[in-house]
Design a protein around this motif. Structure first.
Motif, PDB file in Angstrom:
ATOM      1  N   ASP A 409      27.814  41.953  38.057  1.00 21.94           N
ATOM      2  CA  ASP A 409      27.684  42.958  37.003  1.00 21.94           C
ATOM      3  C   ASP A 409      29.004  43.683  36.776  1.00 21.94           C
ATOM      4  OD1 ASP A 409      25.004  42.397  36.639  1.00 21.94           O
ATOM      5  OD2 ASP A 409      24.312  44.005  37.965  1.00 21.94           O
ATOM      6  N   TYR A 410      29.604  44.145  37.863  1.00 21.41           N
ATOM      7  CA  TYR A 410      30.795  44.984  37.768  1.00 21.41           C
ATOM      8  C   TYR A 410      32.003  44.205  37.265  1.00 21.41           C
ATOM      9  CZ  TYR A 410      34.108  48.657  39.174  1.00 21.41           C
ATOM     10  OH  TYR A 410      35.081  49.633  39.190  1.00 21.41           O
ATOM     11  N   PHE A 411      32.236  43.040  37.822  1.00 21.17           N
ATOM     12  CA  PHE A 411      33.429  42.290  37.443  1.00 21.17           C
ATOM     13  C   PHE A 411      33.260  41.585  36.094  1.00 21.17           C
ATOM     14  CE2 PHE A 411      34.741  43.279  41.639  1.00 21.17           C
ATOM     15  CZ  PHE A 411      36.130  43.199  41.623  1.00 21.17           C
ATOM     16  N   SER A 412      32.033  41.279  35.695  1.00 25.43           N
ATOM     17  CA  SER A 412      31.858  40.711  34.355  1.00 25.43           C
ATOM     18  C   SER A 412      32.167  41.764  33.300  1.00 25.43           C
ATOM     19  CB  SER A 412      30.444  40.170  34.177  1.00 25.43           C
ATOM     20  OG  SER A 412      29.474  41.184  34.331  1.00 25.43           O
ATOM     21  N   GLN A 413      31.878  43.037  33.594  1.00 21.90           N
ATOM     22  CA  GLN A 413      32.262  44.092  32.658  1.00 21.90           C
ATOM     23  C   GLN A 413      33.780  44.198  32.569  1.00 21.90           C
ATOM     24  OE1 GLN A 413      32.643  48.225  33.703  1.00 21.90           O
ATOM     25  NE2 GLN A 413      30.960  48.713  32.331  1.00 21.90           N
ATOM     26  N   LYS A 414      34.456  44.069  33.699  1.00 27.29           N
ATOM     27  CA  LYS A 414      35.922  44.104  33.710  1.00 27.29           C
ATOM     28  C   LYS A 414      36.492  42.989  32.840  1.00 27.29           C
ATOM     29  CE  LYS A 414      39.758  43.508  37.020  1.00 27.29           C
ATOM     30  NZ  LYS A 414      40.388  44.840  36.991  1.00 27.29           N
ATOM     31  N   TRP A 415      35.977  41.772  33.018  1.00 32.33           N
ATOM     32  CA  TRP A 415      36.498  40.640  32.268  1.00 32.33           C
ATOM     33  C   TRP A 415      36.070  40.682  30.807  1.00 32.33           C
ATOM     34  CZ3 TRP A 415      40.406  37.696  33.255  1.00 32.33           C
ATOM     35  CH2 TRP A 415      40.840  37.559  34.570  1.00 32.33           C
ATOM     36  N   ALA A 416      34.924  41.267  30.536  1.00 33.16           N
ATOM     37  CA  ALA A 416      34.505  41.405  29.144  1.00 33.16           C
ATOM     38  C   ALA A 416      35.483  42.273  28.363  1.00 33.16           C
ATOM     39  CB  ALA A 416      33.096  41.996  29.075  1.00 33.16           C
ATOM     40  N   GLU A 445      28.284  32.528  40.066  1.00 27.92           N
ATOM     41  CA  GLU A 445      28.277  31.201  40.694  1.00 27.92           C
ATOM     42  C   GLU A 445      29.615  30.860  41.329  1.00 27.92           C
ATOM     43  OE1 GLU A 445      27.035  28.475  37.695  1.00 27.92           O
ATOM     44  OE2 GLU A 445      24.985  29.270  37.592  1.00 27.92           O
ATOM     45  N   ASN A 446      30.582  31.727  41.134  1.00 29.20           N
ATOM     46  CA  ASN A 446      31.905  31.573  41.756  1.00 29.20           C
ATOM     47  C   ASN A 446      32.575  30.256  41.382  1.00 29.20           C
ATOM     48  OD1 ASN A 446      33.992  32.698  43.298  1.00 29.20           O
ATOM     49  ND2 ASN A 446      33.395  31.535  45.110  1.00 29.20           N
ATOM     50  N   ARG A 447      32.548  29.960  40.079  1.00 28.17           N
ATOM     51  CA  ARG A 447      33.282  28.793  39.624  1.00 28.17           C
ATOM     52  C   ARG A 447      34.781  29.087  39.694  1.00 28.17           C
ATOM     53  NH1 ARG A 447      29.823  28.151  34.024  1.00 28.17           N
ATOM     54  NH2 ARG A 447      27.745  28.115  34.991  1.00 28.17           N
ATOM     55  N   PRO A 448      35.602  28.085  39.903  1.00 30.90           N
ATOM     56  CA  PRO A 448      37.055  28.327  40.024  1.00 30.90           C
ATOM     57  C   PRO A 448      37.612  29.053  38.799  1.00 30.90           C
ATOM     58  CG  PRO A 448      36.520  26.114  40.742  1.00 30.90           C
ATOM     59  CD  PRO A 448      35.257  26.663  40.140  1.00 30.90           C
ATOM     60  N   TYR A 449      38.525  29.956  39.056  1.00 29.70           N
ATOM     61  CA  TYR A 449      39.105  30.758  37.974  1.00 29.70           C
ATOM     62  C   TYR A 449      39.800  29.894  36.928  1.00 29.70           C
ATOM     63  CZ  TYR A 449      42.410  33.955  35.713  1.00 29.70           C
ATOM     64  OH  TYR A 449      43.148  34.659  34.794  1.00 29.70           O
ATOM     65  N   ASN A 450      40.466  28.834  37.375  1.00 28.37           N
ATOM     66  CA  ASN A 450      41.171  28.000  36.390  1.00 28.37           C
ATOM     67  C   ASN A 450      40.196  27.266  35.472  1.00 28.37           C
ATOM     68  OD1 ASN A 450      40.343  26.316  38.451  1.00 28.37           O
ATOM     69  ND2 ASN A 450      42.241  25.123  38.523  1.00 28.37           N
ATOM     70  N   LEU A 452      37.484  28.792  34.276  1.00 29.11           N
ATOM     71  CA  LEU A 452      37.212  29.815  33.260  1.00 29.11           C
ATOM     72  C   LEU A 452      38.304  29.805  32.201  1.00 29.11           C
ATOM     73  CD1 LEU A 452      35.922  33.403  33.747  1.00 29.11           C
ATOM     74  CD2 LEU A 452      38.038  33.057  32.483  1.00 29.11           C
ATOM     75  N   ILE A 453      39.546  29.721  32.635  1.00 28.64           N
ATOM     76  CA  ILE A 453      40.661  29.681  31.685  1.00 28.64           C
ATOM     77  C   ILE A 453      40.522  28.475  30.764  1.00 28.64           C
ATOM     78  CG2 ILE A 453      43.156  29.437  31.438  1.00 28.64           C
ATOM     79  CD1 ILE A 453      43.491  30.846  34.092  1.00 28.64           C
ATOM     80  N   ARG A 454      40.275  27.315  31.351  1.00 27.86           N
ATOM     81  CA  ARG A 454      40.179  26.096  30.563  1.00 27.86           C
ATOM     82  C   ARG A 454      39.058  26.200  29.523  1.00 27.86           C
ATOM     83  NH1 ARG A 454      41.821  20.979  31.143  1.00 27.86           N
ATOM     84  NH2 ARG A 454      42.592  21.335  33.270  1.00 27.86           N
ATOM     85  N   GLU A 455      37.906  26.729  29.931  1.00 28.83           N
ATOM     86  CA  GLU A 455      36.772  26.786  29.020  1.00 28.83           C
ATOM     87  C   GLU A 455      37.010  27.783  27.887  1.00 28.83           C
ATOM     88  OE1 GLU A 455      33.005  27.152  31.085  1.00 28.83           O
ATOM     89  OE2 GLU A 455      33.760  25.916  32.734  1.00 28.83           O
ATOM     90  N   VAL A 456      37.713  28.867  28.171  1.00 31.24           N
ATOM     91  CA  VAL A 456      38.011  29.841  27.122  1.00 31.24           C
ATOM     92  C   VAL A 456      39.012  29.260  26.127  1.00 31.24           C
ATOM     93  CG1 VAL A 456      39.158  32.043  26.649  1.00 31.24           C
ATOM     94  CG2 VAL A 456      37.443  31.906  28.459  1.00 31.24           C
ATOM     95  N   VAL A 568      43.942  21.529  24.692  1.00 32.72           N
ATOM     96  CA  VAL A 568      43.649  20.838  25.951  1.00 32.72           C
ATOM     97  C   VAL A 568      44.920  20.704  26.784  1.00 32.72           C
ATOM     98  CG1 VAL A 568      42.841  18.685  26.982  1.00 32.72           C
ATOM     99  CG2 VAL A 568      41.683  19.613  24.959  1.00 32.72           C
ATOM    100  N   ALA A 569      46.029  20.379  26.119  1.00 29.49           N
ATOM    101  CA  ALA A 569      47.309  20.291  26.829  1.00 29.49           C
ATOM    102  C   ALA A 569      47.706  21.658  27.382  1.00 29.49           C
ATOM    103  CB  ALA A 569      48.386  19.756  25.893  1.00 29.49           C
ATOM    104  N   LEU A 570      47.479  22.705  26.596  1.00 25.56           N
ATOM    105  CA  LEU A 570      47.773  24.051  27.078  1.00 25.56           C
ATOM    106  C   LEU A 570      46.900  24.390  28.276  1.00 25.56           C
ATOM    107  CD1 LEU A 570      49.091  26.842  26.829  1.00 25.56           C
ATOM    108  CD2 LEU A 570      47.333  27.431  25.144  1.00 25.56           C
ATOM    109  N   ALA A 571      45.603  24.064  28.209  1.00 27.64           N
ATOM    110  CA  ALA A 571      44.698  24.352  29.321  1.00 27.64           C
ATOM    111  C   ALA A 571      45.088  23.568  30.569  1.00 27.64           C
ATOM    112  CB  ALA A 571      43.265  24.019  28.914  1.00 27.64           C
ATOM    113  N   ASP A 572      45.544  22.329  30.388  1.00 24.99           N
ATOM    114  CA  ASP A 572      46.000  21.531  31.538  1.00 24.99           C
ATOM    115  C   ASP A 572      47.139  22.250  32.254  1.00 24.99           C
ATOM    116  OD1 ASP A 572      44.156  19.558  31.013  1.00 24.99           O
ATOM    117  OD2 ASP A 572      45.575  18.262  29.948  1.00 24.99           O
ATOM    118  N   TRP A 573      48.063  22.790  31.475  1.00 18.74           N
ATOM    119  CA  TRP A 573      49.197  23.504  32.074  1.00 18.74           C
ATOM    120  C   TRP A 573      48.732  24.802  32.732  1.00 18.74           C
ATOM    121  CZ3 TRP A 573      51.744  28.140  30.175  1.00 18.74           C
ATOM    122  CH2 TRP A 573      52.910  28.453  30.884  1.00 18.74           C
TER     123      TRP A 573
END
Length: 822
Positions: A409-416, A445-450, A452-456, A568-573
């Motif tokens: 709850d707390y950290f999703s508000q931070k990232w929002a 679910e503690n998915r890897p941070y990278n 999250l970056i790729r999906e955004v 996709v190339a940007l997300a790979d980097w």
């Protein structure tokens, strides 16, 4: 609520943090006695071995005199030695060690003091017939140094009083035309240079809105005059081009009251070097620790820590760094629990800055619960934790909190807020809710941070099937996407490079528009569908009109086909473990969350000229994060289980002024949402938010701008209008004080269920006061506090006790110990 109240009730309960006067230990010198001086070194041109320099008319050279002691310490003696030029008449040397040519010839500058001596060889050439002054190289930097082309003067859009210059001189050709050709050349008079309007204004010989910028006897005046006398040459294509600057020395250890002369050298394409110490611009990143004057003299200001001086000249930057030790013994350290402690404690030893001891259990449970879960620990949690005698109870508590729903709850508000999940009149709010839920699920679910970056970055479709597209709908333009990508994921502010070379960094317009090319084919259809069109990804440079292909920052241009989605190339980097920015930016952002100040601060302004306060810590923690496969929960656990995080916030005799070495915990006011939820929890009340389900806490609000709450607004809840966490205002104000002291919101909470419950509770008043303290502050009441409240309760009949408990709740809420996380 009774009016019989006195704020003095809890005077001794208020946590006194920082400030105040230090003991006699404040006078301890950072390096102690250096010992016996055994050698004197005089450096010009950045090299002690050469100790010689060649000058033309208009050049200057700064000597740095360094004393070497038998203890191994070094001290700057530039202003403590005596200078003499032999023979006289070739050069002059002032008391600050600045060499100025007077005539063609050779001379030796003798440097002496305390029975030691050194020498510098100088050759002066072309004094009688000096080379032409290059406008770009010699004149434009002077306009920057004296703020003529700054954003507050002639460099702002439209100029000032009919005279415009390019911002910080990034367009020297335009500036030359403004000075030389505009207004029929009225600003310059080569037949009589001293009568030039440029010099008359700069010396305030005629009225000038900017006041006097230079004096007639200054080197800068002589340089400008020589250029005008030569007929205002712009320079030729054959002139050497400045490629970089360097600063000497790069790093020093200096005492609390010490000073260090800097020497700045410009390096040219033909291999030549020119001293530009007096033409460069200097800015300290922490002016409480040290500052640097226009002549390049850095002065320590009596506090221990690291200070960096950003040096800027002609669009190039370099940094000087000084470590200023306190000099106290650091021989009693808490245990090293993980990678963090080793790096921080090593730094404290270098600084001679003893840390505060580890905090008690009451402080720890309240601190870590607020920081991880965004709430106060419950009465039952506090009782159980304080009663637990197990050796691992702190680590176990951290694990429970990280695995709780409250963490998500707390950290999703931070990232929002960071990802700009805000209400937009042109976008359905349902997308905001879906995006917040997507972020929360990612964290829970503690998915890897990278990932999250790729999906955004690569999100396509609509928010029903792919909620991450909401970021593209909020961050609409290519420029916004570029700048948010850099600021959020790389910790870099590259906005300046959109229009000109970044004044504090190496990033150019080519770098900016190379990043923009990654988003050049991203589109949004009516109906909130985001997609990438087919075609070669490229952007157009706004000044050269050249087409720029995708290029990651600091990397080579990528060769992509028309079928490739450049995102996709940007997300790979971005997602790569070899990316030089992402891991450092994330660990630095989370470090600031838990410590109140980043290892690099601001947390999203990471650059060479704003170095980390502890470089090994930043690198080590980033490496640990990468090895964990970008595990955010592991990072939170690592930080909160460290001894450094568990240090007391109360300063000792040495570290009250420390704000960057982490020798103690830095108290900070609760965020607006956490404070509101904490008041509700203490008072047994529940805030209702319009348009949201009953029972929702403030930290669970999914978006920004959808809830208009006076309390949250007063205490600085961010609007989510930018990617910068600086939107959240942590400062105190009169409006906030009035909210807490006498607002209807607080009154309605005080008359809630807690006061009524306590008034009818058959337990003794002592037990109920103890419960309130455990709920509010996670500690038992002190005897003086208990006595004061019992005396207040004794004034009321049994049927009036509710008002008395409202008074007690009001008093607790208005203490710094409640309002601050410490």
């Amino acid at each position: 609520m009774s009016t019989v109240l006195a704020c003095a009730f809890l005077l001794n309960a208020c946590l006194v943090q920082g400030g105040g006067s230090l003991s006699a230990a404040e006078t301890v010198q950072g390096l102690g006695e250096p010992g016996k001086a055994i050698r004197l070194a005089a450096v010009v041109g950045g090299s002690e071995a050469e100790s010689q320099i060649t000058l033309n008319r208009g050049d200057r050279a700064q000597i740095i005199a360094t004393a070497h002691f038998d203890s191994g310490q070094l001290r700057d003696w530039t202003r403590k030695v005596v200078y003499r030029a032999d023979p006289a008449g070739v050069v002059s040397v002032d008391s600050q060690g600045l060499i100025t040519p007077l005539a063609d010839g050779a001379a030796v500058v003798q440097v002496g003091g305390e029975g030691l001596s050194a020498s510098v060889k100088v050759e002066v050439r072309h004094f009688a017939h000096p080379p032409q002054v290059n406008f770009t190289d010699r004149i434009s930097p002077l306009l920057t140094k004296f703020s003529c082309n700054g954003g507050g003067c002639h460099g702002k859009s439209g100029g000032q009083n009919g005279f415009a210059l390019s911002l910080l001189g990034f367009e020297p050709a335009d500036d030359y035309d403004y000075l030389v050709k505009e207004g029929f050349g009225r600003r310059l008079f080569p037949a009589a240079p001293d009568r030039s309007l440029l010099l008359l204004k700069a010396t305030a010989a005629v009225p000038h809105g900017g006041g006097m910028r230079i004096s007639r006897d200054s080197d800068e005046y002589a340089e400008l005059r020589l250029w005008i006398e030569q007929g205002m040459p712009f320079g030729s294509d054959d002139d050497p081009v400045m490629e970089s600057i360097s600063v000497y020395p790069k790093q020093v250890i200096m005492p609390l009251d010490g000073e260090q002369q800097l020497q700045v050298l410009a390096h040219y394409s033909d291999g030549s070097i020119r001293d530009v110490t007096r033409q460069a611009d200097y800015t300290a990143n922490n002016r409480e620790l040290g500052d640097c004057g226009a002549n390049g003299l850095m002065t320590a200001l009596g506090q221990a820590g690291d200070v960096a001086i950003m040096v800027r000249y002609l669009g190039q930057v370099a940094a000087f760094r000084a470590t200023i030790p306190r000099g106290a013994p650091v021989d009693q350290l808490p245990p090293v629990r993980n990678v963090i402690d080793g790096f921080v404690f090593d730094k404290l030893k270098d600084l001679g800055l003893p840390p505060s001891p580890v905090c008690d259990d009451s402080t720890f449970i309240r601190r870590v619960t607020l920081d991880i879960a965004g709430r106060l620990p419950t009465f039952e949690e506090t009782q159980a934790f304080l009663a637990d005698a197990g050796p691992n109870k702190r680590a176990d508590l951290v694990d429970r909190l990280v695995d709780s729903d409250a963490y998500a709850d707390y950290f999703s508000q931070k990232w929002a807020a960071i990802l700009r999940n805000k209400v937009d009149p042109q976008v359905q709010r349902d997308g905001n809710f879906r995006f917040h839920d997507w972020v929360r699920t990612h964290l829970n679910e503690n998915r890897p941070y990278n990932e999250l970056i790729r999906e955004v970055v690569t999100a396509s479709g609509n928010e029903v099937r792919n909620p991450a597209v909401n970021w593209h709908r909020q961050v609409k333009s290519v420029e916004e996407k570029v700048e948010d990508t850099a600021q959020v994921f790389l910790g870099l502010r590259i906005q300046c490079a959109r229009c000109h070379h970044h004044p504090f960094e190496k990033w150019s317009q080519d770098d900016y528009w190379g990043m923009a090319a990654f988003y050049s084919n991203t589109r949004e259809k009516p109906g909130q569908k985001v997609y990438a069109i087919r075609g070669i990804a490229q952007s157009r440079h706004p000044k050269t009109q050249a087409l720029v292909r995708p290029k990651p920052l600091g990397e080579e241009t990528l060769e992509l086909t028309a079928d490739d989605d450049a995102r996709v190339a940007l997300a790979d980097w971005l997602a790569s473990k070899e990316n030089p920015f992402v891991a450092k930016a994330l660990v630095n952002r989370y470090w600031k969350h838990f410590f109140g100040v980043g290892i690099v601060d601001p947390e999203d302004d990471m650059r060479a000229t704003n170095p980390a306060s502890n470089e090994p810590l930043l690198n080590g923690l980033a490496e640990h994060f990468i090895k964990s496969n970008f595990d955010l929960k592991d990072l939170v656990r690592t930080i909160c289980k460290s001894s450094v995080y568990q240090l007391d916030s109360i300063p000792n005799d040495y570290n009250a002024s420390d704000r960057q070495a982490y020798s103690r915990f830095y108290p900070r006011r609760m965020p607006a949402e956490v404070m509101l939820d904490s008041i509700d929890a203490l008072c047994g009340s529940q805030t209702r938010f319009t348009g949201l389900p009953a029972g929702m806490r403030a930290v669970q609000i999914p978006d920004h701008g959808g809830v208009n709450n006076g309390f949250l607004n007063a205490f600085g809840r961010p609007a989510g209008a930018s990617a910068c966490e600086c939107e959240r205002n942590g400062e105190m104000s009169m409006q906030q004080s009035l909210q807490l002291l006498n607002s209807d919101d607080i009154y309605n909470k005080l008359v809630g269920s807690r006061a009524q419950q306590l008034a009818t509770d058959p337990r003794s008043d002592e037990e109920k006061i103890e419960e309130l303290y455990l709920r509010a502050l996670s500690r038992p009441a002190k005897e003086t506090e208990r006595t004061a409240f019992l005396a207040h309760l004794a004034k009321f009949e049994a049927n009036q006790k509710r008002g008395a408990y409202e008074d007690i709740l009001w008093t607790l809420i208005n203490t710094k110990e409640f309002l601050f996380n410490h």
